[in-house]
Design a protein around this motif. Structure first.
Motif, PDB file in Angstrom:
ATOM      1  N   CYS A   9       0.848  -1.205   0.000  1.00  0.00           N
ATOM      2  CA  CYS A   9       0.000   0.000   0.000  1.00  0.00           C
ATOM      3  C   CYS A   9       0.874   1.243   0.000  1.00  0.00           C
ATOM      4  O   CYS A   9       0.637   2.190  -0.770  1.00  0.00           O
ATOM      5  CB  CYS A   9      -0.937   0.008   1.207  1.00  0.00           C
ATOM      6  N   ARG A  18      -2.555   3.718  -8.628  1.00  0.00           N
ATOM      7  CA  ARG A  18      -3.766   3.071  -8.125  1.00  0.00           C
ATOM      8  C   ARG A  18      -3.889   1.646  -8.662  1.00  0.00           C
ATOM      9  O   ARG A  18      -4.777   0.918  -8.268  1.00  0.00           O
ATOM     10  CB  ARG A  18      -4.990   3.892  -8.496  1.00  0.00           C
ATOM     11  N   SER A  19      -3.007   1.268  -9.553  1.00  0.00           N
ATOM     12  CA  SER A  19      -3.023  -0.072 -10.135  1.00  0.00           C
ATOM     13  C   SER A  19      -2.737  -1.108  -9.052  1.00  0.00           C
ATOM     14  O   SER A  19      -1.683  -1.080  -8.416  1.00  0.00           O
ATOM     15  CB  SER A  19      -1.963  -0.176 -11.237  1.00  0.00           C
ATOM     16  N   ASP A  22      -6.910  -1.591  -5.269  1.00  0.00           N
ATOM     17  CA  ASP A  22      -8.178  -2.174  -4.814  1.00  0.00           C
ATOM     18  C   ASP A  22      -7.956  -3.530  -4.159  1.00  0.00           C
ATOM     19  O   ASP A  22      -8.574  -3.845  -3.146  1.00  0.00           O
ATOM     20  CB  ASP A  22      -9.178  -2.300  -5.962  1.00  0.00           C
ATOM     21  N   GLU A  23      -7.063  -4.332  -4.727  1.00  0.00           N
ATOM     22  CA  GLU A  23      -6.745  -5.641  -4.139  1.00  0.00           C
ATOM     23  C   GLU A  23      -6.076  -5.473  -2.774  1.00  0.00           C
ATOM     24  O   GLU A  23      -6.379  -6.188  -1.825  1.00  0.00           O
ATOM     25  CB  GLU A  23      -5.838  -6.441  -5.080  1.00  0.00           C
ATOM     26  N   ARG A  25      -6.413  -2.947  -0.768  1.00  0.00           N
ATOM     27  CA  ARG A  25      -7.440  -2.433   0.144  1.00  0.00           C
ATOM     28  C   ARG A  25      -8.298  -3.588   0.665  1.00  0.00           C
ATOM     29  O   ARG A  25      -8.612  -3.652   1.839  1.00  0.00           O
ATOM     30  CB  ARG A  25      -8.299  -1.413  -0.600  1.00  0.00           C
ATOM     31  N   ARG A  26      -8.676  -4.502  -0.221  1.00  0.00           N
ATOM     32  CA  ARG A  26      -9.461  -5.670   0.179  1.00  0.00           C
ATOM     33  C   ARG A  26      -8.681  -6.517   1.181  1.00  0.00           C
ATOM     34  O   ARG A  26      -9.212  -6.931   2.210  1.00  0.00           O
ATOM     35  CB  ARG A  26      -9.826  -6.516  -1.055  1.00  0.00           C
ATOM     36  N   ARG A  29      -8.576  -4.809   4.570  1.00  0.00           N
ATOM     37  CA  ARG A  29      -9.838  -4.972   5.312  1.00  0.00           C
ATOM     38  C   ARG A  29      -9.872  -6.318   6.027  1.00  0.00           C
ATOM     39  O   ARG A  29     -10.358  -6.416   7.144  1.00  0.00           O
ATOM     40  CB  ARG A  29     -11.032  -4.874   4.362  1.00  0.00           C
ATOM     41  N   GLU A  52      -8.100   8.071  -1.501  1.00  0.00           N
ATOM     42  CA  GLU A  52      -9.041   6.950  -1.575  1.00  0.00           C
ATOM     43  C   GLU A  52      -9.839   6.877  -0.273  1.00  0.00           C
ATOM     44  O   GLU A  52      -9.383   6.321   0.715  1.00  0.00           O
ATOM     45  CB  GLU A  52      -8.290   5.631  -1.794  1.00  0.00           C
ATOM     46  N   ASP A  54     -12.088   5.296   1.928  1.00  0.00           N
ATOM     47  CA  ASP A  54     -12.698   3.989   2.187  1.00  0.00           C
ATOM     48  C   ASP A  54     -13.164   4.006   3.642  1.00  0.00           C
ATOM     49  O   ASP A  54     -12.418   3.650   4.551  1.00  0.00           O
ATOM     50  CB  ASP A  54     -11.676   2.883   1.944  1.00  0.00           C
TER      51      ASP A  54
END
Length: 93
Positions: A9, A18-19, A22-23, A25-26, A29, A52, A54
């Motif tokens: 991150c 940003r490539s 999302d993965e 970030r998941r 979490r 971002e 979230d």
């Protein structure tokens, strides 16, 4: 693992990419419940640096930070507060 996720991150945010974020970030979490103060502040910093917002992840980080507040370093606390302010996210208890 948690440290690798936080490091990726940080790397993505530092590069302004940003490539793949999302993965990460998941994964963050899923792992936030066991993160150290440094890991939490690194993920929060990355989110804020990339803009971002979230809320789900930031709320999870806030809840974890509350539980560990006596073990957070001054740097962790300042990075977390900066991240919440930058994203204008203020999770409630």
């Amino acid at each position: 693992n948690r440290q690798e996720t936080a490091t990726v991150c940080w790397s993505l945010a530092t590069a302004g990419s940003r490539s793949g974020f999302d993965e990460m970030r998941r994964r963050a979490r899923e792992l936030v419940g066991g993160m150290s103060g440094q890991e939490m502040s690194t993920v929060a910093w990355a989110l804020a640096t990339l803009g971002e917002n979230d809320e789900e992840l930031m709320t999870a980080i806030a809840n974890r930070a509350r539980k560990r507040c006596k073990r957070l370093s001054p740097l962790d606390i300042s990075e977390l507060l900066w991240s919440f302010a930058r994203l204008d996210v203020w999770p409630q208890k």
